[in-house]
Structure formats: structure tokens, C-alpha cells
Design a protein around this motif. Structure first.
Motif, PDB file in Angstrom:
ATOM      1  N   ALA A  20     -12.481  46.604  49.431  1.00  0.00           N
ATOM      2  CA  ALA A  20     -12.342  45.527  50.160  1.00  0.00           C
ATOM      3  C   ALA A  20     -10.813  45.341  50.248  1.00  0.00           C
ATOM      4  O   ALA A  20     -10.075  45.365  49.428  1.00  0.00           O
ATOM      5  CB  ALA A  20     -12.858  44.077  49.123  1.00  0.00           C
ATOM      6  N   LEU A  69     -10.865  37.446  50.498  1.00  0.00           N
ATOM      7  CA  LEU A  69     -11.549  38.317  49.562  1.00  0.00           C
ATOM      8  C   LEU A  69     -12.563  37.909  48.746  1.00  0.00           C
ATOM      9  O   LEU A  69     -13.467  38.304  48.642  1.00  0.00           O
ATOM     10  CB  LEU A  69     -10.506  39.427  49.060  1.00  0.00           C
ATOM     11  CG  LEU A  69     -10.009  40.253  49.941  1.00  0.00           C
ATOM     12  CD1 LEU A  69      -8.805  41.176  49.317  1.00  0.00           C
ATOM     13  CD2 LEU A  69     -10.882  41.369  50.811  1.00  0.00           C
ATOM     14  N   VAL A 146     -15.623  43.283  52.604  1.00  0.00           N
ATOM     15  CA  VAL A 146     -15.990  42.336  51.708  1.00  0.00           C
ATOM     16  C   VAL A 146     -17.223  42.318  50.928  1.00  0.00           C
ATOM     17  O   VAL A 146     -17.647  41.919  49.903  1.00  0.00           O
ATOM     18  CB  VAL A 146     -15.564  40.863  52.446  1.00  0.00           C
ATOM     19  CG1 VAL A 146     -16.025  39.589  51.533  1.00  0.00           C
ATOM     20  CG2 VAL A 146     -14.385  40.708  52.794  1.00  0.00           C
TER      21      VAL A 146
END
Length: 366
Positions: A20, A69, A146
Motif C-alpha cells: 500500500a 492508507l 489500499v
């Protein structure tokens, strides 16, 4: 792995790893600013590469990226009221800065706005940010991975698996490909005659999956970096290291298609056991006030996709044996066997297409 210095190196590395990350870009500049238009940096949960100028601006950019995030920023945007129109105007039109450059706008960044999956945030470079440039910048935040990419564990390197790899090579996923027979991977070996240690054996590459990040594996195979072959005398040992790191999140797919029916059964049985244990642990943590243990309240893990290549007869036999060994019917019914969508055809590539289509269907429906 060393932390990349330039944003483009970081972007390539984190894309390849499936980690991510956020790409932050200056998309508008008004007046003096520490960096020029289109300057970029990449932010992960614990690292950064490149810079947008440092100071209070970069500090807030990093904090905002990590909030994105972590899902800490509301991704829904209500209709702007008359009171908010001035704020939105600041984001869309930097020329209004001089008109609205009052004490409030100097003291704090304006709101974050969602445009589909892209976020923008406007920064007047005033006293609150401890930067005296006198201008303003707008930063665009682009989030990647994500939602973790598909994580796929494939057992067997026969014709169907080889065909499947040509498809997975073009998809955003992380693949660990396991077989006990070194010769099955020989076609993918690069010429290692120029390597310092000419006696290196492919068997030595089979370490625990948890210690095999894609970028640290010796580049001996002519395969994309996200497809990692492993030669393992006991493939069953690869299942628990694959499942356990995903106790909190991530979609996992276990595909069993070896040359040995008895090995297929042991792989299926072990996968069901490991997945059930991970699910029980997550449920137990939930019942014991999960927020104090993991902090995000996301312990629920569904059973991974466990699929096995099979005829109707083999599927019936496997499921019957599992039930005879005391496995709950509800657990056995979650086993996908035969594997793949019923599209017709038995050629290796046709079967591979049906398998890829099925796991993509599962991935996008979650």
C-alpha cells in the motif's frame, strides 16, 4: 530492502511488491513554493521517498497520506453548502487565494476533497505550516493497493499451471508457485553461468514463504517478479506461512493442481485446517475486545478460496473422505472442486482461463 530515494524508484518497487502506498503530486502552484509543479513523493505506512519541500507542508502531506492508507479520512463528500463554497473555490481556483487570504486560511490547511479515488488538498503556505514562501500549493493524493492485491498460492507446475502463469503474469497479484520437482521449473531458469556461485541449486531457493519477498529472491527465473517459484520436497509446509500473515486482511487463493492425488488431498486438508484456525483466532480476538489487540476492529477473516483441479468423481471422493474424517459439512462445502468456471473445453489454456476467471470473480465480489 533499502528505501528508494527517487519517487519513481519507490513507485516501481511498491507496485511490484503490492504494498500500500500513496503518490503525492503538486498539481497547482500559486506564488512562491518550495517545489515546482508536478514534484512528487511516495509515502507508505512506514517509509517515504523523495520530497515535496520538507517542513510543515511535507509533514502534513505525509500525515494525510497515512490517514488515507489507514482509512481514517471520510471518503464521502457531502454537497457543499454556501458556507463551504469559498473553501471549495480555494481548491479549484488558486487565483482566489489573494482575495481569501485571511487569518483562518493562513492558519490551517483547507478540507480534503474526494474526486473518485483521487484526493486533493490545498495548502496556503502560512504561519501554521511554518513556511514563509507566501504562496500556496495543491497536492493530489493517489492511493494504490489500499485493498491488497490477490495473493495466490499455486501447487503443481504441470500444463494447466504453466498456462495459468501466462495469465497471472498480466494481472495485479502476488503468486507463490510450489512444486516438489525441480525439473518442472527448468524451462524458466535463466542462464546462471555468469553467477559468482555456479554450484547454486534451485532447491536451495525454497525457504519459508514468509522470508521470500519478491525483490530479495535471486533472479534465476525468467518470470515476472510477482511470480515466485519454490521447489519444496514437502509442499504441505508452504500452506501455514501463506495463510498466517493474512489474519487481518487480504484475499487469499489456494490452487491445488499437482500430479499426485494423495498429495492433493493432504494439501486440501491442511489448507482447510489452517484457514479454520486463523478464523477461530480472529473470532477469539474479537470476543476479547479486539480494539485493544489490533487497534482497527478488522479481525474477521473469511475462509480463503481453496480450489482443487478434479473430475466429478475425484471431487466426490475427496469430499466424502473429509466428511468421514469429521470435517464439518459447512467447511467442506467451501472447497471449490472442480476448480474453475464451467466454460467447456479441457485444453490446458482453456482450463487456466476458467480458473483465472473464477478467482477474479471471487476477488471482485468480496
Amino acid at each position: 530492502m533499502p528505501i528508494p530515494i527517487r519517487w519513481y524508484d519507490g513507485l516501481a518497487q511498491y507496485q511490484q511488491q503490492g504494498s500500500a502506498h500513496v503518490l503525492a503530486t503538486i498539481v497547482a502552484v500559486n506564488g512562491s513554493a518550495p517545489r515546482a509543479l508536478q514534484a512528487k513523493m511516495v509515502i507508505t505506512h512506514d517509509n517515504c521517498c523523495d520530497t515535496l519541500g520538507g517542513g510543515g507542508l511535507e509533514h502534513d502531506v505525509v500525515a494525510t497520506a497515512r490517514q488515507l492508507l489507514n482509512g481514517e479520512i471520510d471518503t464521502t463528500v457531502a454537497k457543499a453548502s454556501k458556507r463551504d463554497k469559498g473553501v471549495n473555490k480555494n481548491i479549484d481556483n488558486d487565483n482566489d487565494d489573494d482575495k481569501d487570504n485571511n487569518k483562518d486560511s493562513e492558519s490551517k490547511p483547507t478540507k480534503i476533497v474526494r474526486r473518485d479515488t483521487v484526493y486533493t488538498k490545498h495548502y496556503p503556505l502560512g504561519a501554521k505550516l511554518a513556511q514563509c514562501c507566501g504562496g500556496s500549493v495543491t497536492i493530489m493524493f493517489e492511493c494504490f493497493n489500499v485493498t491488497p492485491p490477490m495473493s495466490i498460492l499455486v501447487f503443481g507446475a504441470g500444463h494447466v499451471a504453466a498456462a495459468l502463469m501466462t495469465i497471472l503474469a498480466e494481472l495485479p497479484c502476488q503468486v507463490d508457485w510450489v512444486d516438489s520437482r525441480p525439473e518442472m521449473f527448468e524451462r524458466y531458469l535463466l542462464d546462471n553461468s555468469n553467477l559468482p556461485n555456479k554450484s547454486i541449486q534451485t532447491e536451495d531457493l525454497s525457504q519459508g514463504l514468509e522470508t521470500q519477498p519478491s525483490l530479495t529472491q535471486p533472479k534465476l527465473y525468467n518470470l515476472p517478479a510477482h511470480i515466485r517459484p519454490h521447489v519444496d520436497d514437502d509442499p504441505v509446509d508452504s500452506i501455514r506461512p501463506f495463510i498466517e500473515p493474512f489474519k487481518q486482511s487480504g484475499q487469499r487463493f489456494i490452487l491445488v493442481m499437482t500430479h499426485d492425488h494423495s498429495l492433493d488431498f493432504e494439501l486440501v486438508r491442511t489448507a482447510l485446517d489452517a484457514a479454520s484456525e486463523a478464523n477461530r483466532l480472529a473470532t477469539s480476538l474479537d470476543n476479547d475486545d479486539l480494539d485493544n489487540h489490533l487497534g482497527d476492529g478488522r479481525s474477521k477473516v473469511s475462509m480463503p478460496y481453496i480450489g482443487c483441479i478434479a473430475s466429478a468423481t475425484k471431487a466426490e471422493r475427496f469430499k466424502s473422505r473429509l466428511l468421514q474424517r469429521g470435517y464439518d459439512k459447512q467447511i467442506v462445502d467451501q472447497l471449490t472442486m472442480p476448480i474453475g468456471l464451467p466454460i467447456g473445453g479441457k485444453e490446458p489454456m482453456v482450463v487456466a482461463v476458467s480458473i483465472a476467471a473464477q478467482i477474479l470473480q471471487h476477488y471482485h465480489q468480496k
